[in-house]
Design a protein around this motif. Structure first.
Motif, short mmCIF file in Angstrom:
data_model
loop_
_atom_site.label_atom_id
_atom_site.label_comp_id
_atom_site.label_asym_id
_atom_site.label_seq_id
_atom_site.Cartn_x
_atom_site.Cartn_y
_atom_site.Cartn_z
N GLN A 75 0.84 -1.19 0.00
CA GLN A 75 0.00 0.00 0.00
C GLN A 75 0.88 1.24 0.00
O GLN A 75 1.86 1.32 0.74
N ALA A 76 0.54 2.18 -0.85
CA ALA A 76 1.29 3.44 -0.89
C ALA A 76 1.01 4.25 0.37
O ALA A 76 -0.15 4.49 0.71
N TYR A 77 2.08 4.64 1.05
CA TYR A 77 1.99 5.48 2.24
C TYR A 77 2.55 6.85 1.88
O TYR A 77 3.74 6.96 1.53
N ASP A 78 1.70 7.88 1.99
CA ASP A 78 2.27 9.20 1.77
C ASP A 78 3.19 9.54 2.95
O ASP A 78 3.27 8.78 3.93
N ASP A 79 3.89 10.65 2.87
CA ASP A 79 4.92 10.96 3.86
C ASP A 79 4.35 11.03 5.28
O ASP A 79 4.97 10.53 6.23
N GLY A 80 3.17 11.61 5.43
CA GLY A 80 2.55 11.72 6.74
C GLY A 80 2.15 10.36 7.29
O GLY A 80 2.32 10.08 8.49
N MET A 81 1.61 9.50 6.44
CA MET A 81 1.22 8.16 6.86
C MET A 81 2.43 7.35 7.32
O MET A 81 2.38 6.64 8.33
N LEU A 82 3.52 7.48 6.57
CA LEU A 82 4.72 6.73 6.94
C LEU A 82 5.30 7.24 8.25
O LEU A 82 5.74 6.46 9.10
N ALA A 83 5.26 8.55 8.46
CA ALA A 83 5.72 9.12 9.72
C ALA A 83 4.87 8.62 10.89
O ALA A 83 5.40 8.29 11.96
N ARG A 84 3.56 8.56 10.69
CA ARG A 84 2.68 8.07 11.76
C ARG A 84 2.91 6.58 12.03
O ARG A 84 2.81 6.13 13.18
N LEU A 85 3.24 5.83 10.97
CA LEU A 85 3.58 4.41 11.17
C LEU A 85 4.83 4.30 12.06
O LEU A 85 4.86 3.49 12.99
N PHE A 86 5.83 5.11 11.79
CA PHE A 86 7.04 5.10 12.61
C PHE A 86 6.73 5.53 14.04
O PHE A 86 7.25 4.94 15.00
N ASP A 87 5.88 6.54 14.19
CA ASP A 87 5.57 7.04 15.53
C ASP A 87 4.66 6.09 16.31
O ASP A 87 4.47 6.27 17.52
N GLY A 88 4.13 5.08 15.63
CA GLY A 88 3.23 4.13 16.29
C GLY A 88 3.94 3.05 17.08
O GLY A 88 3.28 2.16 17.63
N THR A 89 5.25 3.11 17.16
CA THR A 89 6.01 2.12 17.93
C THR A 89 7.08 2.79 18.76
O THR A 89 7.58 3.86 18.40
N ASP A 90 7.40 2.18 19.87
CA ASP A 90 8.51 2.68 20.69
C ASP A 90 9.72 1.76 20.59
O ASP A 90 10.69 1.89 21.33
N LYS A 91 9.66 0.79 19.64
CA LYS A 91 10.76 -0.14 19.42
C LYS A 91 11.65 0.36 18.30
O LYS A 91 11.30 1.26 17.54
N THR A 92 12.82 -0.25 18.19
CA THR A 92 13.67 0.00 17.04
C THR A 92 12.93 -0.38 15.77
O THR A 92 12.24 -1.40 15.72
N ILE A 93 13.04 0.44 14.74
CA ILE A 93 12.32 0.21 13.49
C ILE A 93 13.26 -0.37 12.46
O ILE A 93 14.28 0.23 12.11
N ASP A 94 12.91 -1.57 11.99
CA ASP A 94 13.71 -2.26 11.00
C ASP A 94 13.16 -1.92 9.61
O ASP A 94 12.04 -2.32 9.26
N LEU A 95 13.94 -1.19 8.83
CA LEU A 95 13.55 -0.80 7.48
C LEU A 95 14.04 -1.88 6.53
O LEU A 95 15.22 -1.94 6.18
N VAL A 96 13.14 -2.78 6.10
CA VAL A 96 13.52 -3.94 5.30
C VAL A 96 13.45 -3.60 3.81
O VAL A 96 12.38 -3.30 3.28
N THR A 97 14.59 -3.64 3.15
CA THR A 97 14.75 -3.27 1.74
C THR A 97 14.32 -1.82 1.52
O THR A 97 13.37 -1.53 0.79
#
Length: 278
Positions: A75-97
């Motif tokens: 699913q295409a995530y615009d910049d704000g959606m992707l930022a909110r996805l990142f902010d939705g966790t307090d764990k280290t974020i693994d950016l896969v590929t």
């Protein structure tokens, strides 16, 4: 703005809807998130939040995640959606590929409300300029080092220049000096680089040469993760399974070279159950 984020250097204008080798658009395509993702490498901690991106700048014939690396899954995530996805966790974020969406990730990171730790989980097929940019927000790099053999890289990944590009990119990653906390089983890598090498069936010579190159280029104190989890994907070569003796030969060579900082993978990891469903 034309895209030159990866070594393919397609030069397509994503803002105008043009698509390059990777299949990616202007906004990042997110194929799956796993909130509690565990690694074979204990140094990353017990679990992270993994974000799997759709498309790929490499697209290996044997890719275990081929449904997202070549297909339209995501699913295409615009910049704000992707930022909110990142902010939705307090764990280290693994950016896969993440390579082909570096620009989108940079924009999203700039919009996050919180400061996050990121793992840049890459195939190793990168430009030094892109890694320099990634180092601005990312302190942990988990990179493949797939090939020492250019002919093999060309046949399996359409990237005969893989070795040269990966060596240069990892040199840039290694400018982030390893920082550890704790000791023993609680030892954690807070900043630095882990190099993964997947042993391919019938290609032990490539693995031996790859380990030789890692020692020569980066030293045998490099954190090395030697992977045995190859599973035929049913659509490309290699079509056979990895033999225990093949992995044993490569593992013994790693010990002979003096690698002591890293991990061997359990051989039963070569099973489809270790591949996420997309």
């Amino acid at each position: 703005m034309k895209c030159y984020d990866c070594p393919r250097a397609c030069g397509v204008d994503r803002e105008r809807g043009e698509v390059g080798f990777c299949g990616g658009g202007y906004y990042a395509s997110v194929a799956k998130t796993i909130a509690d993702f565990s690694y074979e490498e204990p140094c990353f901690g017990k679990s992270v939040t993994a974000v799997f991106f759709g498309g790929c700048a490499l697209r290996c014939t044997y890719c275990q995640n081929y449904k997202i690396s070549r297909g339209a899954v995501g699913q295409a995530y615009d910049d704000g959606m992707l930022a909110r996805l990142f902010d939705g966790t307090d764990k280290t974020i693994d950016l896969v590929t993440p390579s082909h969406y570096l620009s989108a990730i940079e924009r999203a990171v700039g919009l996050t409300d919180n400061r996050h730790e990121y793992i840049y989980n890459t195939s190793g097929y990168e430009t030094t300029a892109s890694i320099e940019r990634a180092r601005e927000f990312c302190g942990l790099f988990l990179t493949d080092f797939k090939y020492a053999d250019g002919d093999l890289a060309g046949r399996l990944s359409n990237a005969p220049d893989y070795f040269e590009k990966a060596v240069a990119a990892i040199r840039e990653m290694k400018k982030t000096v390893d920082v550890w906390t704790g000791d023993g089983n609680d030892r954690k890598l807070k900043r630095g680089v882990v190099i993964r090498h997947l042993v391919l069936p019938g290609r032990v010579d490539n693995s031996i040469a790859a380990l030789d190159a890692i020692k020569s280029e980066f030293g045998n104190d490099t954190v090395l993760s030697l992977m045995s989890q190859f599973t035929p994907n049913g659509i490309g070569e290699p079509t056979e399974r990895l033999k225990k003796i093949e992995y044993k030969l490569v593992a013994e060579h790693a010990v002979k070279l003096g690698f002591t900082n890293g991990y061997f993978q359990q051989f039963d990891s070569a099973d489809g159950k270790y591949t996420p469903e997309f």
